[in-house]
Write a protein that holds these residues in place. Structure first.
Motif, short mmCIF file in Angstrom:
data_model
loop_
_atom_site.label_atom_id
_atom_site.label_comp_id
_atom_site.label_asym_id
_atom_site.label_seq_id
_atom_site.Cartn_x
_atom_site.Cartn_y
_atom_site.Cartn_z
N CYS A 164 0.83 -1.21 0.00
CA CYS A 164 0.00 0.00 0.00
C CYS A 164 0.86 1.26 0.00
N LEU A 165 2.03 1.18 0.62
CA LEU A 165 2.91 2.35 0.71
C LEU A 165 3.75 2.57 -0.56
N VAL A 166 3.95 1.52 -1.32
CA VAL A 166 4.84 1.62 -2.49
C VAL A 166 4.40 2.70 -3.48
N PRO A 167 3.11 2.82 -3.85
CA PRO A 167 2.74 3.88 -4.80
C PRO A 167 3.05 5.28 -4.28
N TRP A 168 2.94 5.48 -2.98
CA TRP A 168 3.25 6.79 -2.40
C TRP A 168 4.75 7.06 -2.45
N ARG A 169 5.56 6.04 -2.19
CA ARG A 169 7.01 6.21 -2.30
C ARG A 169 7.40 6.45 -3.75
N ARG A 170 6.70 5.78 -4.68
CA ARG A 170 7.01 5.96 -6.09
C ARG A 170 6.66 7.38 -6.53
N ALA A 171 5.54 7.90 -6.03
CA ALA A 171 5.14 9.26 -6.40
C ALA A 171 6.05 10.30 -5.78
N TRP A 172 6.46 10.07 -4.53
CA TRP A 172 7.34 11.02 -3.83
C TRP A 172 8.55 10.27 -3.27
N PRO A 173 9.50 9.88 -4.11
CA PRO A 173 10.65 9.09 -3.62
C PRO A 173 11.49 9.84 -2.60
N GLU A 174 11.41 11.17 -2.60
CA GLU A 174 12.20 11.96 -1.66
C GLU A 174 11.50 12.18 -0.33
N ALA A 175 10.27 11.68 -0.19
CA ALA A 175 9.47 11.95 1.00
C ALA A 175 10.05 11.28 2.24
N GLN A 176 9.82 11.92 3.39
CA GLN A 176 10.12 11.31 4.67
C GLN A 176 8.94 10.43 5.05
N SER A 177 9.22 9.16 5.35
CA SER A 177 8.17 8.23 5.76
C SER A 177 8.16 8.14 7.29
N SER A 178 7.03 8.47 7.90
CA SER A 178 6.87 8.35 9.35
C SER A 178 5.83 7.26 9.60
N VAL A 179 6.32 6.04 9.73
CA VAL A 179 5.45 4.86 9.81
C VAL A 179 5.60 4.21 11.18
N SER A 180 4.47 3.96 11.84
CA SER A 180 4.46 3.37 13.18
C SER A 180 3.49 2.20 13.21
N LEU A 181 3.63 1.37 14.24
CA LEU A 181 2.73 0.25 14.46
C LEU A 181 1.80 0.56 15.62
N PHE A 182 0.55 0.14 15.47
CA PHE A 182 -0.51 0.41 16.44
C PHE A 182 -0.46 -0.67 17.51
N GLU A 183 0.54 -0.57 18.38
CA GLU A 183 0.78 -1.60 19.38
C GLU A 183 0.41 -1.09 20.77
N ARG A 184 -0.06 -2.00 21.62
CA ARG A 184 -0.41 -1.63 22.99
C ARG A 184 0.80 -1.05 23.72
N GLY A 185 0.55 0.01 24.47
CA GLY A 185 1.62 0.63 25.23
C GLY A 185 2.43 1.65 24.47
N THR A 186 2.07 1.90 23.20
CA THR A 186 2.77 2.91 22.41
C THR A 186 1.90 4.15 22.27
N PRO A 187 2.51 5.32 22.06
CA PRO A 187 1.71 6.53 21.86
C PRO A 187 0.76 6.42 20.68
N ALA A 188 1.17 5.71 19.63
CA ALA A 188 0.32 5.58 18.44
C ALA A 188 -1.04 4.99 18.80
N ARG A 189 -1.07 4.10 19.78
CA ARG A 189 -2.33 3.44 20.18
C ARG A 189 -2.98 4.12 21.38
N ASP A 190 -2.15 4.52 22.35
CA ASP A 190 -2.70 5.06 23.59
C ASP A 190 -3.16 6.49 23.46
N PHE A 191 -2.54 7.26 22.56
CA PHE A 191 -2.88 8.68 22.43
C PHE A 191 -2.62 9.12 20.98
N PRO A 192 -3.51 8.68 20.04
CA PRO A 192 -3.24 8.90 18.62
C PRO A 192 -3.00 10.36 18.23
#
Length: 329
Positions: A164-192
């Motif tokens: 799913c991410l590949v087309p976005w990287r292809r469109a913007w190869p210079e982009a910074q990717s900020s990718v996280s996992l929605f895991e228990r105990g992480t800010p991504a899950r506890d406080f989106p």
């Protein structure tokens, strides 16, 4: 043409606190502008005068364009360019989980020129994701498929997160990717919302009241009970009245959250292990780099609550009847 110093694309995915994030961003429209970040009203305004919290309409228009720059798409982006100029902002922030499976992001690239691009995404393990999606489809869209029928018809491409991410990287190869996992105990899950703000470099003091959650998910038996109401043709108002009643009476249902057996969920988790390895190696930028092992209800407990889907509805009706009788005594 939209010209901006920075473009931030929050592309999802579903079931990772996106509603919480978008509600927060929408509510902080003026504060974001004060920090030179525009979360545009354009493509969020509805025909009835209301304002949506996310840019789903833009994705719908892009789908209809099929990779071309149609007059409709150009019109929306032209209005967005005007809004950006009038706001005198340096950063354009767009958010919609429906961007996740958009295969033609180069359409946007042709119209948005930015010195810096950041793509923000959060992913939930596929077993949790599919069970949570089933809940949402039944309880909010009145889908009447049984769980396994829903799984059989599900678009498996949505579960291959790296692809799913590949087309976005292809469109913007210079982009910074900020990718996280929605895991228990992480800010991504506890406080989106707070996690999102940190990802884009705005370390605001996000308070607990901003951690908006529409409601907790109901137990799996409640989903099957509501599915039967939808299949019986209940009108929307009556259906959602019962939905709210279920939230007030969680004791009607066995405390089992999974709509699929432990064996099915473990198989889904195992099937996507290679794709998740690619996700970790190519994209995950912060927090845990792999999904934790599943924590599931014991098989026998799940079977007693969910094994016979046809028995769930009459079982819950009996519990409701007993509850009503007790309330009258």
């Amino acid at each position: 043409m939209i010209r901006t110093k920075k473009l931030i694309l929050h592309i999802g995915s579903w079931k990772t606190g996106t509603t919480s994030i978008q509600s927060y961003l929408s509510g902080k429209y003026q504060q974001l502008k004060a920090d030179k970040v525009l979360y545009p009203m354009t493509s969020r305004r509805r025909a009835d005068g209301g304002v949506d919290t996310a840019h789903h309409r833009l994705r719908m228009l892009l789908d209809g364009a099929d990779g071309a720059m149609t007059l409709q798409v150009a019109g929306v982006l032209d209005r967005m360019a005007v809004e950006l100029k009038q706001a005198q902002c340096e950063t354009l922030l767009l958010s919609s989980e429906t961007f996740m499976d958009f295969r033609r992001p180069e359409t946007l690239r042709r119209y948005i020129e930015a010195d810096e691009v950041q793509i923000v995404a959060v992913f939930r393990n596929q077993a949790e994701f599919i069970s949570s999606m089933y809940y949402t489809e039944v309880c909010h869209r009145k889908v009447i498929d049984l769980p396994m029928d829903y799984l059989d018809g599900f678009n498996g491409n949505l579960l291959d997160y790296a692809s799913c991410l590949v087309p976005w990287r292809r469109a913007w190869p210079e982009a910074q990717s900020s990718v996280s996992l929605f895991e228990r105990g992480t800010p991504a899950r506890d406080f989106p919302a707070a996690h999102m703000m940190a990802q884009i470099g705005l370390n605001w003091p996000v308070v607990a009241e901003d951690n908006h959650v529409e409601h907790k998910s109901l137990p799996a038996q409640a989903t099957l009970f509501l599915r039967q109401l939808a299949a019986s043709g209940w009108d929307d108002m009556s259906f959602f009245d019962v939905f709210k009643m279920c939230h007030r009476n969680a004791d009607w249902f066995a405390p089992v959250k999974e709509h699929y057996s432990p064996d099915v969920l473990q198989q889904i988790f195992a099937d996507y292990a290679p794709q998740n390895k690619a996700l970790a190696e190519e994209f995950v930028s912060n927090g845990p780099r792999e999904f934790a092992p599943l924590v599931l209800t014991e098989r026998d407990t799940w079977e007693r609550a969910m094994g016979d889907t046809s028995a769930v509805f009459p079982t819950i009706l009996k519990r409701i009847s007993r509850s009503a009788a007790n309330a009258c005594t």
